[in-house]
Design a protein around this motif. Structure first.
Motif, PDB file in Angstrom:
ATOM      1  N   TRP A 124      35.453  92.979  30.384  1.00 35.03           N
ATOM      2  CA  TRP A 124      35.152  92.909  31.744  1.00 35.03           C
ATOM      3  C   TRP A 124      34.622  94.348  31.494  1.00 35.03           C
ATOM      4  N   GLN A 126      34.258  97.435  33.236  1.00 34.27           N
ATOM      5  CA  GLN A 126      35.024  98.584  33.242  1.00 34.27           C
ATOM      6  C   GLN A 126      35.810  98.870  32.178  1.00 34.27           C
ATOM      7  N   ASP A 127      35.691  98.117  31.113  1.00 32.00           N
ATOM      8  CA  ASP A 127      36.869  98.789  29.855  1.00 32.00           C
ATOM      9  C   ASP A 127      35.415  99.812  28.560  1.00 32.00           C
ATOM     10  N   SER A 129      32.910 101.816  30.450  1.00 29.28           N
ATOM     11  CA  SER A 129      32.632 102.776  31.582  1.00 29.28           C
ATOM     12  C   SER A 129      33.142 104.980  31.476  1.00 29.28           C
ATOM     13  N   GLU A 132      38.471 106.924  33.733  1.00 33.85           N
ATOM     14  CA  GLU A 132      40.573 106.258  34.007  1.00 33.85           C
ATOM     15  C   GLU A 132      40.299 105.837  35.000  1.00 33.85           C
ATOM     16  N   LYS A 135      39.042 102.278  35.886  1.00 38.21           N
ATOM     17  CA  LYS A 135      40.036 101.578  35.122  1.00 38.21           C
ATOM     18  C   LYS A 135      41.272 101.289  36.197  1.00 38.21           C
ATOM     19  N   SER A 138      40.921  98.811  38.708  1.00 34.63           N
ATOM     20  CA  SER A 138      40.696  97.978  38.748  1.00 34.63           C
ATOM     21  C   SER A 138      42.140  96.651  38.131  1.00 34.63           C
ATOM     22  N   ASN A 139      42.257  97.387  37.773  1.00 34.40           N
ATOM     23  CA  ASN A 139      43.771  97.232  36.978  1.00 34.40           C
ATOM     24  C   ASN A 139      44.380  96.925  38.297  1.00 34.40           C
ATOM     25  N   ARG A 230      36.553 101.686  42.337  1.00 33.88           N
ATOM     26  CA  ARG A 230      36.839 100.641  41.464  1.00 33.88           C
ATOM     27  C   ARG A 230      34.983 100.032  41.862  1.00 33.88           C
TER      28      ARG A 230
END
Length: 459
Positions: A124, A126-127, A129, A132, A135, A138-139, A230
């Motif tokens: 993914w 976003q990891d 980007s 924080e 992320k 998204s999580n 997000r």
């Protein structure tokens, strides 16, 4: 993302007509075909090179040589073609002339940054980007009822795929949690492999379901209507687009080398973030599907008013049109115009466009640090005097901020580092070489790996 059913009113490309003058454009382009994420390092394939190069040929034709070419864009010097014997001469202090080799070819500066390195190797994006709060947002998808329901209901579907992918994934990993990387592995195999283990399982309905579940998974991670953070990847891009096109406007009447054409490379996650924030699914629900390799979206700045000789139209006369093409663009398969922000018109005023993007654009390093919740490194200068520890501030790596719109061509390559750098140059024109430069003073762009910059209209 198939885009097989287009709205009738949008089925035809909105082309520039005789009364229209194209003043500038900004392209955001996905990389071409690549090896699977699950088998790093990820590399662009020969097919991927070809896809990006073909798309580059189309855009070069559209904006430099067609009847709708960008007004004032120098066709001799723009996009770094060889400039010939006369233009390629440099006079030294002692009066001697030095001729550039290979018919006066131009050198394209490329700035490499460490932020986001190897991002395409992450399941993914976003990891990588560095934001924080993005992320964390998204999580939260993984605790949503939508995710939990699909994780349970799709369990049997993924169990049947285990014989196809068990050479790469453990059976316990073949679930909706890994919907994209499972789909990605199968998709790459379908394109490149002459044989696939247990290929009888991969019927057309099964392949479609694999893709659909991946679409849902990635959309949920990239955009949420109630939590804009997000979509931080596009918030940053929005700021860069506004800065770039604004520079086209403010410098357009002052110099023939004003910024005319911006080009940036990135990954599907940024497309998704934009599609959500710009409410494009209202125009076509297919925008909730992963865009194909070498897809591109374009923001064209134009006017229907007369352009003053040696000048620039009034800001009130400027309009913006958004176009998208799923996969490689060509003269036989051109980009299509779609209305932005849930509207009905495919062309909107510059004021409405700037206002629409400005609602969520990240336009400065301080803005990025504040919205992302990063408080260390570069962001320390913008941290509260006595910050309260939060998950975001405790784990933020800090060395992030938006990139500057350097020169006339921005090529922020989220993926594949040097390989995508070569692909970017191939998109502009073949037969050129790269020159590495130190990163300019502004902080590195989150999720970016390389920036190609230069004057699009003057070299």
């Amino acid at each position: 993302m198939h885009f097989t059913t287009l709205l009738p009113a949008l089925a035809l490309l909105t082309s520039t007509d005789a009364a229209e003058t194209l003043l500038g454009a900004y392209i955001f382009h996905r990389h071409g075909d690549r090896t699977p994420k699950s088998l790093p390092p990820t590399n662009l394939t020969s097919l991927g090179y070809s896809q990006v190069y073909s798309s580059g040929q189309y855009y070069r034709s559209r904006y430099l040589t067609s009847s709708s070419k960008i007004y004032g864009l120098n066709t001799d010097l723009g996009l770094y073609p060889p400039v010939g014997e006369n233009e390629g001469v440099q006079i030294l202090a002692n009066g001697s002339a030095v001729q550039a080799p290979m018919n006066g070819f131009q050198i394209i500066p490329v700035n490499t940054v460490s932020t986001g390195t190897g991002s395409e190797d992450n399941g993914w994006l976003q990891d990588a980007s560095g934001c924080e709060n993005a992320k964390l947002s998204s999580n939260r998808f993984f605790t949503s009822s939508e995710y939990q329901n699909l994780l349970a209901s799709a369990k049997g579907f993924y169990e049947q795929l285990v014989p196809v992918v068990n050479g790469t994934f453990a059976a316990s990993d073949v679930t909706f949690k890994n919907a994209y990387v499972v789909y990605d592995l199968i998709n790459v195999a379908e394109i490149h492999n002459s044989s696939i283990p247990s290929s009888n399982i991969l019927t057309n309905p099964t392949l479609f379901q694999t893709r659909t579940l991946a679409d849902v998974h990635e959309w949920g991670l990239a955009y949420n209507a109630s939590d804009n953070m997000r979509a931080a990847l596009y918030m940053q891009l929005a700021g860069e687009i506004l800065q770039y096109l604004n520079s086209t406007i403010t410098s357009g009447s002052k110099s023939s080398s004003a910024n005319k054409l911006g080009i940036q490379f990135g990954a599907y996650a940024t497309f998704f973030s934009f599609f959500g924030l710009a409410d494009l699914p209202a125009a076509n629900p297919d925008f909730m599907g992963i865009p194909g390799y070498a897809s591109s979206m374009v923001f064209e700045l134009f006017t229907d008013a007369a352009v003053p000789s040696g000048g620039f139209p009034a800001v009130s006369d400027l309009q913006v049109r958004f176009l998208f093409h799923n996969g490689t663009a060509s003269n036989s398969s051109e980009p299509v115009a779609y209305p932005l922000f849930g509207g009905n018109d495919t062309a909107i005023s510059w004021a409405d466009f700037a206002n629409g993007l400005g609602k969520f654009a990240i336009a400065s390093t301080q803005d990025w640090c504040t919205k992302c919740g990063n408080t260390t490194g570069t962001c320390a200068a913008y941290a509260p005097a006595s910050p309260t520890p939060t998950p975001a501030s405790q784990s933020g790596s800090g060395h992030h901020g938006i990139s500057a719109a350097v020169g006339g061509v921005i090529g922020a390559m989220v993926t594949l580092a040097v390989i995508l750098g070569a692909a970017a140059i191939a998109m502009l024109l073949s037969g050129l070489r790269l020159v590495s430069k130190k990163r300019l003073a502004s902080p590195g762009s989150p999720g970016s790996e390389a920036i190609a910059a230069g004057k699009a209209s003057g070299g």
